[in-house]
Enzyme design. Structure first.
Site, short mmCIF file in Angstrom:
data_model
loop_
_atom_site.label_atom_id
_atom_site.label_comp_id
_atom_site.label_asym_id
_atom_site.label_seq_id
_atom_site.Cartn_x
_atom_site.Cartn_y
_atom_site.Cartn_z
N ARG A 125 0.81 -1.24 0.00
CA ARG A 125 0.00 0.00 0.00
C ARG A 125 0.83 1.28 0.00
NH1 ARG A 125 -3.16 -2.83 3.93
NH2 ARG A 125 -4.88 -3.87 2.91
N LYS A 147 2.34 11.78 -10.16
CA LYS A 147 1.46 11.00 -11.05
C LYS A 147 2.20 9.74 -11.46
CE LYS A 147 -1.59 14.40 -13.19
NZ LYS A 147 -1.95 15.07 -14.46
N GLU A 189 8.34 20.94 -22.96
CA GLU A 189 7.67 21.03 -21.64
C GLU A 189 8.17 22.25 -20.87
OE1 GLU A 189 5.14 19.33 -20.43
OE2 GLU A 189 5.05 17.48 -21.60
N LYS A 231 6.22 23.89 -11.42
CA LYS A 231 5.43 22.67 -11.19
C LYS A 231 5.17 22.50 -9.69
CE LYS A 231 4.25 18.15 -12.44
NZ LYS A 231 4.30 17.07 -13.38
N GLU A 241 -5.18 17.35 -8.93
CA GLU A 241 -5.73 17.93 -10.17
C GLU A 241 -7.23 18.19 -10.10
OE1 GLU A 241 -3.80 16.63 -13.81
OE2 GLU A 241 -5.59 17.14 -14.93
N ARG A 245 -3.97 22.43 -11.51
CA ARG A 245 -2.99 21.49 -12.07
C ARG A 245 -3.31 21.16 -13.54
NH1 ARG A 245 -0.05 16.21 -9.28
NH2 ARG A 245 1.22 15.74 -11.10
N ASN A 249 -1.56 20.82 -18.51
CA ASN A 249 -1.90 20.05 -19.71
C ASN A 249 -2.05 20.92 -20.95
OD1 ASN A 249 -2.07 17.31 -18.76
ND2 ASN A 249 -3.73 18.05 -17.47
N HIS A 252 -1.62 19.44 -24.30
CA HIS A 252 -1.57 17.98 -24.13
C HIS A 252 -2.79 17.26 -24.71
CE1 HIS A 252 1.90 18.84 -21.74
NE2 HIS A 252 2.06 17.59 -21.40
N HIS A 256 -1.81 14.47 -27.03
CA HIS A 256 -2.12 13.05 -26.78
C HIS A 256 -2.89 12.46 -27.95
CE1 HIS A 256 -1.71 13.54 -22.13
NE2 HIS A 256 -0.57 13.16 -22.69
N HIS A 274 6.48 12.54 -27.38
CA HIS A 274 5.54 13.29 -26.53
C HIS A 274 5.80 14.80 -26.59
CE1 HIS A 274 2.80 14.19 -23.31
NE2 HIS A 274 3.77 14.76 -22.62
N1 GLY Z 1 2.25 16.18 -16.39
C1 GLY Z 1 1.21 16.94 -15.88
C2 GLY Z 1 1.04 16.81 -14.42
O1 GLY Z 1 1.90 16.29 -13.74
O2 GLY Z 1 0.04 17.22 -13.91
#
Ligand code: GLY
Length: 368
Positions: A125, A147, A189, A231, A241, A245, A249, A252, A256, A274
């Site tokens: 966990r 993430k 990025e 960030k 998010e 947050r 994106n 993105h 994507h 990417h």
């Molecule tokens: N890559 C976008 C984020 O970490 O929210």
């Protein structure tokens, strides 16, 4: 350690530090002090392990002779980001006898970071994960913010968890072995942070782009640190998010869709990677913002100029059907109640989330 190290602190409920500088992977005490127990699993891939896994293992052994170490190497590439490889990492943790105080070291780019982070999130966990990003893209984005995920046939990153790292050590000397195309992908990025919230950073990038493209260590470290500060500020306020947050994106949703339609980039294929797809996506988001009356065209031109001069694509690659791209965009995780939710902007440094974007405008843009 004889080196200049920049440190960015990420606050919030689970604070950690991001250390940035050359030679960090060789610095055993810095690595070993992150292992609370006796077990550590180094997860890497077939490109990165031959270059750096021995360095990390030797540094850890020298600083922590009592540690029980193992290495798991996955095949390099997005195709490895599967539940099967995830399960193999779990098997490696079991074989090591990893207890709750074990540490996973994620040594590699975004794929390794996501997989190793997800395994660390699930083993007993949740155990510690130290991110050791070796690509520019991972240093400025995927290693920070917690993430973690794997892909399933139905889509990218659909199974995962938020599991912040216990620390991030970005050894900038690893960028020397990064293929130039990967370095440029990371720059996309970096440009994103300026585009969404820092017009001064865009100005700085316009001035420093040659130094960055020529691997100037100090300028790269500065660009990484400035990106990580952005960030960090966002993820400490909105770790899961629920709000701002999503601004990360920018570009993105289009990006994507391009990646999914082309098939994810391999080292041999011609598909955009990417960062390249995000570069095109940011220009599309900027153009859509102008079409919808939010922003001036001159800001799009400036963004496009910077990305161009970083050697990044800014136009949709040929052969992609607009309807197919739109269908991919409808599957984006940001969408709510079946409405297209996009990150657009009012201009450089001023991104915003637009909740209900008219699909016809998107199709017009993709057809143009
Ligand atoms: N890559 C976008 C984020 O970490 O929210």
């Amino acid at each position: 350690m004889n080196t200049t190290m920049r440190i960015v602190d990420v606050g919030g409920a689970t604070p950690y530090a991001i250390s940035i500088g050359p030679g960090l992977l060789q610095y055993g005490p810095l690595l070993a002090e992150r292992v609370r127990g006796r077990h550590a699993l180094i997860v890497s891939d077939s490109n990165i392990a031959p270059l750096y896994a021995n360095t990390v293992t030797a540094a850890l052994r020298a600083a922590g002779p009592h540690l029980q170490l193992a290495t798991y190497t996955l095949p390099a590439g997005e195709n490895s980001k599967t539940l099967t490889v995830f399960s193999d990492i779990i098997d490696a943790l079991a074989a090591l006898g990893a207890s709750r105080d074990a540490t996973v070291f994620a040594l590699g780019g975004g794929v390794v970071g996501d997989l190793a982070g997800f395994a660390a999130a699930c083993w007993m966990r949740g155990i510690d994960c130290v991110q050791l990003p070796t690509s520019l893209l991972a240093m400025v984005d995927s290693s920070v913010g917690g993430k973690t995920a794997v892909d399933i046939p139905q889509g990218k990153n659909l199974v995962g968890a938020f599991h912040p790292p216990s620390t991030v050590l970005a050894d900038t000397s690893t960028l020397r072995t990064l293929p130039p195309r990967e370095l440029r992908a990371g720059l996309a990025e970096i440009v994103k942070y300026g585009a969404i919230r820092d017009s001064e950073f865009i100005e700085w990038l316009e001035q420093q782009r040659h130094a960055l493209l020529n691997d100037d260590d100090d300028m790269l470290s500065e660009a990484i640190a400035r990106s990580c500060i952005h960030k960090a500020e966002i993820v400490e306020r909105d770790p899961f998010e629920h709000g701002e947050r999503a601004l990360l994106n920018f570009g993105h949703t289009f990006g994507h869709a391009i990646e999914a339609e082309q098939g994810y980039a391999s080292s041999t294929g011609t598909a955009l990677n990417h960062g390249e797809a995000v570069a095109v996506g940011m220009v599309l988001a900027a153009r859509l913002s102008t079409a919808l009356g939010f922003a001036r065209d001159s800001d799009t031109a400036r963004l496009r100029g910077l990305l161009d001069s970083c050697g990044l694509p800014t136009e949709l690659p040929p052969g992609l059907a607009p309807e197919a791209l739109l269908a991919r965009m409808r599957l984006d995780k940001k969408n709510l109640a079946g409405r297209l939710r996009l990150v657009l902007w009012h201009g450089i440094g001023q991104a915003m989330v637009v909740p209900d974007v008219d699909e016809a405008s998107v199709l017009d843009l993709l057809r143009a």
